[in-house]
Each structure stands twice: as C-alpha cells, then as structure tokens.
Design a protein around this motif. Structure first.
Motif, PDB file in Angstrom:
ATOM      1  N   LEU A 238       0.825  -1.207   0.000  1.00  0.00           N
ATOM      2  CA  LEU A 238       0.000   0.000   0.000  1.00  0.00           C
ATOM      3  C   LEU A 238       0.857   1.254   0.000  1.00  0.00           C
ATOM      4  O   LEU A 238       0.581   2.225  -0.721  1.00  0.00           O
ATOM      5  CB  LEU A 238      -0.928  -0.018   1.211  1.00  0.00           C
ATOM      6  N   PHE A 239       1.929   1.246   0.777  1.00  0.00           N
ATOM      7  CA  PHE A 239       2.822   2.410   0.841  1.00  0.00           C
ATOM      8  C   PHE A 239       3.469   2.668  -0.518  1.00  0.00           C
ATOM      9  O   PHE A 239       3.519   3.819  -0.986  1.00  0.00           O
ATOM     10  CB  PHE A 239       3.891   2.182   1.908  1.00  0.00           C
ATOM     11  N   LEU A 240       3.944   1.619  -1.184  1.00  0.00           N
ATOM     12  CA  LEU A 240       4.598   1.788  -2.478  1.00  0.00           C
ATOM     13  C   LEU A 240       3.631   2.319  -3.537  1.00  0.00           C
ATOM     14  O   LEU A 240       3.971   3.212  -4.320  1.00  0.00           O
ATOM     15  CB  LEU A 240       5.193   0.450  -2.939  1.00  0.00           C
ATOM     16  N   SER A 241       2.425   1.785  -3.556  1.00  0.00           N
ATOM     17  CA  SER A 241       1.456   2.240  -4.557  1.00  0.00           C
ATOM     18  C   SER A 241       1.049   3.681  -4.315  1.00  0.00           C
ATOM     19  O   SER A 241       0.875   4.471  -5.261  1.00  0.00           O
ATOM     20  CB  SER A 241       0.221   1.329  -4.556  1.00  0.00           C
ATOM     21  N   LEU A 242       0.912   4.089  -3.054  1.00  0.00           N
ATOM     22  CA  LEU A 242       0.551   5.469  -2.747  1.00  0.00           C
ATOM     23  C   LEU A 242       1.680   6.438  -3.104  1.00  0.00           C
ATOM     24  O   LEU A 242       1.420   7.569  -3.542  1.00  0.00           O
ATOM     25  CB  LEU A 242       0.193   5.602  -1.262  1.00  0.00           C
TER      26      LEU A 242
END
Length: 455
Positions: A238-242
């Motif tokens: 989730l952090f990488l996609s955001l």
C-alpha cells in the motif's frame, strides 16, 4: 430481445417440473434466471461489474455448488460465445499483445502436467486457473463497454463493507486478524490494497463536498481494515502504490498556496499521532519484526521463518526441475516432505504440512519451470507497460481526467503484482480482469492520433 416460442415452452416445462419435484420453491428461480440472462445479453458489461463487486463476498458461497459469481460467469461465457458466433461482437476485440506470452505459458503448463508428481493436484490447479483465463477473455470482449467509474465505486463499496464486517464482528476474524469473508488475512489485505487507489480516485473526482466526505470515510474504513489484518506485506504494498500516486500528482504542487500548506501540516500533526495511537500494538510489533529478515529461516518470528523456508524449498525444486517444474499445484507436496513442514507445523494436520509457497512467482517457477515462469512474469510486465502507454497517450492529448484514471488503475494493478510476492494467487479474479483491461485501455487511448488535443 425477443425469445423464440421454443425457449418459452422449455422454460414453462422446467417450471412445471420443479413444481412437481420435492423442491417447488426453486420454480421462481427459473424465471428470475431467465430475466438475469436476458439482462446480461443486452448489457454484458453489467455482468463483469457484478463479478467484480461479488469477489469480496465469495466467502458467503463457500462450498456452494452455485454462487453468484459462478452463475454470472457461466452465463456471460455462453452469451458471449453466442454473440461471437452471430457476429454481434467483432472478433477483433480479442486482439491483444498478451496472447503470445499467455499461449506460450499455457503450452508449457500443459507439458508440465504430463510429467507432474501428482496429477490430481495439477488438475485441481488447472480448474482454478481456468476461471482466470475465462475472465481474461470475457474482459477483452466487453471491456470497452465497462464503466470504469462504476467499477471503482462497486469495488470500493464491496471491500469497504467487508472491512466494516471484519472490524465489528469477531466472526470475520482469524485469531484476531481481520480476514473478512476470506480464509486468509493476507488475501483480505490484497483486496484492500487493490481498492484504496480506486477510493482515492473517487475522493478526488467527487462532484461536491458530501461525495468527497463519503468516499473519504470509505478510505478511512479501508485503512482501518488494513491495520486490522496485521498484514506486513499489505502495508508495504500500500505504501509503495501510494508513493507512485503521489509522484503522478507532483505537477499540481505549485497550485498549493501557503495557507493550504499550513492546513495540510496541521492535518498531518493531528492524523499521524492519532493513527499511531489507534494502530494495534500487535501490528506495530509485527512491523518491527521486519528488521530481523536477515535471519532467514532461523528467524525467531515464526511467520518470517516459515516464509524463508518456502524460498529454500522452492529454490531446491527449481534446481531439480528447471525446465518443466514439478507439476502445477504440487509445491505443497514438495514442501510436506521437508523438515521445515514438521518444524513449522503446530499440530501436524494436513493443512499445516501441505503449505503453498505464499509467493505466486516462486510457485510458478518451481511448479511449471523457469521458461514458463519467465513468460508469466513477462505477461504481467506487458500489462503494466500497456497502462504506461495508455497514460502517456492521454497526457499527450491533455486529457488529464483519463490520465488520472489510468494512474489509479495502474496503482491497483501494481498492488496486485507486488502482492503476488507474498501470496499464492495465480487465479485471482481481479488479476485476470485487470490484465485484460490493460490491453483495452491502451487500444482505446491510441485509437486517435495523440496530436489531437481536448479543448
């Protein structure tokens, strides 16, 4: 659409037969089924939207011979075959730059089944994978009519609803970890990671403050559900996609005025401590345990140690069967014969001994071989390349709205690809729908010359 008299007569006979059977309450279902098929015939894209919305609720139909997704999928497949046969749908829609990789992968897959270590397990794996292949073809045929805004709304609402269920009831938790209507908390975290970029798109595109607040509440619910899953991989993905999404909107930073920056900083000061305070202590401990990854299979964290053992066993299988693997679906059989299976099994039950790799890429390379694994990875990479090209085409035409849509769909697609490193899900419905959708989106974006600009 006008139904022939023969079909109406057949329906009447079926209803009469059901009324005379021990199950008369099923007779109205035949009429409702015909109505549903008629609607799908006129609006097949609605069926694909229905499948996407029902994916988070599949746990309700576990063990059922007929579920909503099975009925819709089978009906759509038959309807589209008929429409292709009578040329209501042009066969050119099946054109895709992914076919060459997919056909090569399936050829090697079938060859691997011939030399498999366990034919029953391989046949079961093929049945599961065939669901994804059917969805891939269906999406290619009707993806052009798919309302992507409605797709984002339905996915966001359905996943948010399961998050609410998991957070409010212990029935939808697995040993304190939220699993929604699924068996695995990590599978549930995948759905959340897929839905968050779509929810953010709805917040940005909200026509008024009330809509933005509603979709913002869905975002908070999704993030709360993610923390409740205790999924470390989910948080990383989730952090990488955001971060990728933030990079896309970097051009809008000059629009931020000093007063807006002040409000943003005030919001961060309030939200970050509140988020840390509300995050379960167990989840924080699990995140901190990532610092001991270098310990590998000897790690004191049982979950990390078990995942490291999957890598050891998978690497050994690849060395022993580099060309065609050990057979589709046979990784659990290979793992059960090692000492790791006994070491990480609490009660020696079959479910504890026969474990999947929890890594789709490792599983494909070890079960089907290195050549098939490279084709599989290339196929997924081409899907991401299609989205990059589609976004580039819309940017050249200064269609910022479509470019934003492609970006958020790309974030969701990337979440799936990253999550495959932590989860065995080669047949996931969202994966195959999105893979076909990347081809459709690129073709639509490149239909007209990119020099045309939108006023």
């Amino acid at each position: 659409m006008i139904f022939p008299l023969s079909i109406v007569s057949l329906l009447a006979l079926v209803c009469l037969g059901l009324l005379a059977s021990p199950y008369p309450y099923l007779a109205p279902g035949a009429v409702l089924g015909l109505v549903a098929v008629a609607v799908l015939y006129r609006k097949p894209a609605w069926g694909l939207l229905g499948i996407a919305a029902l994916v988070p609720f599949e746990g309700f139909f576990k063990g059922s011979a007929l579920s909503g997704t099975k009925f819709i999928g089978a009906s759509l497949a038959l309807i589209l075959m008929l429409q292709l046969a009578i040329h209501q749908i042009p066969s050119e829609r099946l054109r895709s730059n992914i076919w060459r990789y997919l056909i090569g992968f399936m050829a090697l897959y079938l060859l691997s089944m011939i030399i498999t270590d366990n034919l029953d397990m391989s046949q079961s794996h093929l049945r599961e994978l065939s669901v994804g292949l059917i969805l891939f073809v269906i999406t290619l045929l009707i993806g052009r009519e798919l309302n992507l805004d409605l797709f984002a709304r339905l996915v966001t609402l359905s996943v948010s609803a399961t998050c609410a269920l998991a957070m409010l009831s212990a029935k939808y938790q697995d040993q304190g970890r939220a699993s929604g209507l699924l068996e695995d908390p990590n599978s549930f975290a995948l759905l959340i990671a897929f839905a968050v970029p779509l929810a953010l798109l709805l917040v940005i595109r909200g026509p008024n403050l009330l809509h933005r607040l509603f979709w913002g509440a869905c975002c908070i619910l999704l993030l709360g559900g993610m923390t409740k899953t205790d999924s470390r991989s989910g948080l990383v993905v989730l952090f990488l996609s955001l971060m990728i999404g933030a990079w896309h909107y970097r051009a809008q930073l000059p629009r931020i005025r000093p007063r807006h920056l002040g409000f943003a900083m005030l919001g961060l000061v309030l939200v970050i401590p509140l988020a840390i305070y509300s995050m379960p202590a167990g989840y924080i401990a699990r995140i901190q345990s990532l610092s001991i990854l270098k310990a590998g299979a000897k790690s004191q964290d049982e979950s990390l140690g078990r995942r490291a053992s999957y890598l050891v066993v998978g690497s050994q299988v690849i060395r022993e069967h580099p060309l065609l693997g050990s057979g589709p679906g046979t990784f659990p059989l290979q793992y059960a014969t090692t000492g790791y299976a006994k070491a990480f099994s609490a009660n020696r039950k079959p479910g504890d001994l026969y474990r999947r790799a929890h890594n789709t890429y490792l599983e494909i390379f070890s079960e089907v071989g290195i050549p098939a694994g490279l084709l599989f990875v290339s196929m997924l990479g081409v899907g991401m390349y299609n989205l990059v090209r589609a976004r580039h085409a819309w940017l050249l035409r200064r269609n910022w709205e479509q470019a934003d849509l492609i970006t958020h769909l790309g974030m969701s697609y990337l979440s799936l690809l990253l999550f495959l490193m932590f989860l065995s899900a080669p047949n996931h419905k969202y994966l195959w729908i999105m893979l076909a959708l990347t081809c459709v989106l690129r073709l639509k974006a490149e239909e007209r010359p990119p020099t045309e600009t939108r006023a």
